[in-house]
Design a protein around this motif. Structure first.
Motif, PDB file in Angstrom:
ATOM      1  N   UNK A   1       0.652  -1.241  -0.069  1.00  0.00           N
ATOM      2  CA  UNK A   1       0.136   0.067   0.086  1.00  0.00           C
ATOM      3  C   UNK A   1       0.827   1.411   0.000  1.00  0.00           C
ATOM      4  N   UNK A   2       1.948   1.277   0.752  1.00  0.00           N
ATOM      5  CA  UNK A   2       2.658   2.505   0.806  1.00  0.00           C
ATOM      6  C   UNK A   2       2.393   3.554   1.707  1.00  0.00           C
ATOM      7  N   UNK A   3       2.439   4.662   1.411  1.00  0.00           N
ATOM      8  CA  UNK A   3       2.013   5.857   2.629  1.00  0.00           C
ATOM      9  C   UNK A   3       0.643   6.247   2.344  1.00  0.00           C
ATOM     10  N   UNK A   4      -0.200   6.154   3.256  1.00  0.00           N
ATOM     11  CA  UNK A   4      -1.609   6.659   3.732  1.00  0.00           C
ATOM     12  C   UNK A   4      -1.596   7.930   3.917  1.00  0.00           C
ATOM     13  N   UNK A   5      -2.309   8.986   3.698  1.00  0.00           N
ATOM     14  CA  UNK A   5      -2.614  10.412   3.877  1.00  0.00           C
ATOM     15  C   UNK A   5      -3.827  10.554   4.505  1.00  0.00           C
ATOM     16  N   UNK A   6      -3.733  10.916   5.951  1.00  0.00           N
ATOM     17  CA  UNK A   6      -5.040  11.005   7.000  1.00  0.00           C
ATOM     18  C   UNK A   6      -5.288  12.577   6.979  1.00  0.00           C
ATOM     19  N   UNK A   7      -5.413  13.459   6.053  1.00  0.00           N
ATOM     20  CA  UNK A   7      -5.799  14.835   5.954  1.00  0.00           C
ATOM     21  C   UNK A   7      -7.256  14.868   6.402  1.00  0.00           C
ATOM     22  N   UNK A   8      -7.798  13.751   5.862  1.00  0.00           N
ATOM     23  CA  UNK A   8      -9.476  13.799   5.939  1.00  0.00           C
ATOM     24  C   UNK A   8      -9.900  13.681   7.551  1.00  0.00           C
ATOM     25  N   UNK A   9      -9.133  12.854   8.111  1.00  0.00           N
ATOM     26  CA  UNK A   9      -9.351  12.647   9.538  1.00  0.00           C
ATOM     27  C   UNK A   9      -9.056  13.979  10.431  1.00  0.00           C
ATOM     28  N   UNK A  10      -7.911  14.399  10.043  1.00  0.00           N
ATOM     29  CA  UNK A  10      -7.574  15.581  10.732  1.00  0.00           C
ATOM     30  C   UNK A  10      -8.490  16.837  10.427  1.00  0.00           C
ATOM     31  N   UNK A  11      -9.030  17.037   9.188  1.00  0.00           N
ATOM     32  CA  UNK A  11      -9.883  18.093   8.912  1.00  0.00           C
ATOM     33  C   UNK A  11     -11.229  17.849   9.711  1.00  0.00           C
ATOM     34  N   UNK A  12     -11.736  16.661   9.840  1.00  0.00           N
ATOM     35  CA  UNK A  12     -12.731  16.252  10.587  1.00  0.00           C
ATOM     36  C   UNK A  12     -12.753  16.576  11.919  1.00  0.00           C
ATOM     37  N   UNK A  13     -11.633  16.273  12.534  1.00  0.00           N
ATOM     38  CA  UNK A  13     -11.301  16.582  13.971  1.00  0.00           C
ATOM     39  C   UNK A  13     -11.248  18.129  14.137  1.00  0.00           C
ATOM     40  N   UNK A  14     -10.708  18.815  13.273  1.00  0.00           N
ATOM     41  CA  UNK A  14     -10.834  20.342  13.450  1.00  0.00           C
ATOM     42  C   UNK A  14     -11.982  20.976  12.859  1.00  0.00           C
ATOM     43  N   UNK A  15     -12.875  20.272  12.292  1.00  0.00           N
ATOM     44  CA  UNK A  15     -14.341  21.030  11.745  1.00  0.00           C
ATOM     45  C   UNK A  15     -13.734  22.048  10.674  1.00  0.00           C
ATOM     46  N   UNK A  16     -12.974  21.535  10.063  1.00  0.00           N
ATOM     47  CA  UNK A  16     -12.499  22.586   8.878  1.00  0.00           C
ATOM     48  C   UNK A  16     -12.428  21.933   7.466  1.00  0.00           C
ATOM     49  N   UNK A  17     -12.770  22.818   6.643  1.00  0.00           N
ATOM     50  CA  UNK A  17     -12.950  22.361   5.299  1.00  0.00           C
ATOM     51  C   UNK A  17     -11.820  22.298   4.429  1.00  0.00           C
ATOM     52  N   UNK A  18     -11.649  21.767   3.219  1.00  0.00           N
ATOM     53  CA  UNK A  18     -10.694  21.651   2.259  1.00  0.00           C
ATOM     54  C   UNK A  18     -10.148  23.265   1.753  1.00  0.00           C
ATOM     55  N   UNK A  19     -11.354  24.023   1.376  1.00  0.00           N
ATOM     56  CA  UNK A  19     -11.084  25.372   0.989  1.00  0.00           C
ATOM     57  C   UNK A  19     -10.404  26.154   2.095  1.00  0.00           C
ATOM     58  N   UNK A  20     -10.756  26.033   3.094  1.00  0.00           N
ATOM     59  CA  UNK A  20     -10.137  27.002   4.430  1.00  0.00           C
ATOM     60  C   UNK A  20      -8.907  26.602   4.723  1.00  0.00           C
ATOM     61  N   UNK A  21      -8.396  25.050   4.613  1.00  0.00           N
ATOM     62  CA  UNK A  21      -7.043  24.652   4.830  1.00  0.00           C
ATOM     63  C   UNK A  21      -6.398  25.155   3.726  1.00  0.00           C
ATOM     64  N   UNK A  22      -6.824  25.052   2.560  1.00  0.00           N
ATOM     65  CA  UNK A  22      -6.017  25.269   1.440  1.00  0.00           C
ATOM     66  C   UNK A  22      -5.397  27.015   1.412  1.00  0.00           C
ATOM     67  N   UNK A  23      -6.401  27.722   1.817  1.00  0.00           N
ATOM     68  CA  UNK A  23      -6.319  29.115   1.963  1.00  0.00           C
ATOM     69  C   UNK A  23      -5.150  29.454   2.925  1.00  0.00           C
ATOM     70  N   UNK A  24      -5.354  28.671   4.196  1.00  0.00           N
ATOM     71  CA  UNK A  24      -4.639  28.960   5.039  1.00  0.00           C
ATOM     72  C   UNK A  24      -2.999  28.457   4.937  1.00  0.00           C
TER      73      UNK A  24
END
Length: 79
Positions: free
Chosen positions: A1-24
């Motif tokens: 499998x290799x490297x898995x990326x868990x950004x979705x998990x952290x976004x959910x925990x922080x109640x943040x959207x992709x657009x907001x994070x990408x801007x930041x």
């Protein structure tokens, strides 16, 4: 499998959207989606640092190594 990326998990925990994070962190939503969906071939340390800063986490919270099931993988290390 290799490297898995868990950004979705952290976004959910922080109640943040992709657009907001990408801007930041200063990358496009499309580039963040490539990383988030595991389609990226590489990630800059500066991007990883920005992700960790904004999501208040460690790199290991975002990236997880899952070994390949084949022992004869060209990247396997013999011991």
């Amino acid at each position: 499998m290799g490297i898995l990326v868990n950004i979705d998990v952290m976004l959910a925990k922080r109640k943040m959207g992709v657009g907001e994070l990408s801007e930041k962190i200063g990358i496009t939503p499309a580039n963040l989606a490539v990383l988030k969906n595991g389609r990226a071939k590489a990630v800059r340390f500066s991007t990883l640092e920005a992700l960790c800063r904004e999501l208040q986490c460690q790199p290991g919270d975002l990236l997880v190594f899952e070994p390949d099931s084949e022992p004869d993988s060209p990247h396997s290390v013999e011991g």
